[in-house]
Design an enzyme around this catalytic site. Structure first.
Site, PDB file in Angstrom:
ATOM      1  N   ASP A 115       0.897  -1.184   0.058  1.00 35.27           N
ATOM      2  CA  ASP A 115      -0.029  -0.126  -0.029  1.00 35.27           C
ATOM      3  C   ASP A 115       1.065   1.284   0.001  1.00 35.27           C
ATOM      4  OD1 ASP A 115      -2.242  -1.443   0.100  1.00 35.27           O
ATOM      5  OD2 ASP A 115      -2.491  -1.464   2.405  1.00 35.27           O
ATOM      6  N   ASP A 149      -7.179  -1.067  -4.048  1.00 33.70           N
ATOM      7  CA  ASP A 149      -8.067  -0.752  -3.182  1.00 33.70           C
ATOM      8  C   ASP A 149      -9.198   0.322  -3.608  1.00 33.70           C
ATOM      9  OD1 ASP A 149      -6.864  -2.685  -1.487  1.00 33.70           O
ATOM     10  OD2 ASP A 149      -5.865  -1.063  -0.507  1.00 33.70           O
TER      11      ASP A 149
END
Length: 175
Positions: A115, A149
């Site tokens: 991420d 995401d």
């Protein structure tokens, strides 16, 4: 970048390197293998459903929303499948190195998901009168996430906002 290192782009945007061991916001439910197998099953079901929608000439915008969700899910699955196979473990002091295939820190389907987007839109302190958290730091929108995401989140949000009819048809067909 080293683990937890970040690059300050603007006052409200950072590129931050973290490795997510589980689901959204770092949650973990059960084992990593169970989560990976769930991802594979969900991708299979969504792919089949998307194929049915294309076959029946569903609205293009509905198919695009489903495709956003599917693409994000596949992106995260690819990350957990291969990232651990080709990189050594990241630390706060060293940058992960690229290794020959299969010599990484984790076996197939057991790698972490990278991420990198961090948007702390409001960084302030709770007021003194606020119960339990008085004087502590408050960050509005603190999760770190990746492009996959975002794709899933935008696809789901658009489905909820604009495709209630299609969603209700899914639940009616199951009954």
């Amino acid at each position: 970048m080293a683990l937890h290192e970040s690059i300050h782009v603007t006052n409200w945007f950072y590129i931050a390197f973290i490795e997510n061991n589980g689901m959204a916001y770092g949650m973990q439910l059960g084992s990593k293998l169970l989560l990976s197998l769930f991802r594979v099953g969900a991708i299979g079901l969504l792919s089949y459903y998307l194929w049915l929608q294309v076959k029946r000439n569903a609205r293009t915008s509905y198919v695009l929303c489903l495709s956003l969700i599917l693409a994000g899910a596949i992106g995260n699955l690819i990350d957990c499948m291969f990232y651990g196979l080709v990189f050594d473990a990241s630390t706060s002091y060293t940058v992960a190195g690229f290794l020959p295939f299969g010599e990484g820190y984790a076996p197939f389907l057991m790698g972490k998901v990278v991420d990198m987007f961090y948007f702390p839109l409001i960084v302030t302190t709770y007021p003194d009168w606020f119960p339990f958290y008085a004087g502590e730091e408050f960050i509005f929108f603190s999760p770190v996430f990746n492009f996959a995401d975002s794709s899933i989140t935008v696809g789901v949000a658009l489905l909820i906002l604009f495709f209630r009819k299609e969603i209700s048809e899914i639940s009616l067909k199951r009954e």
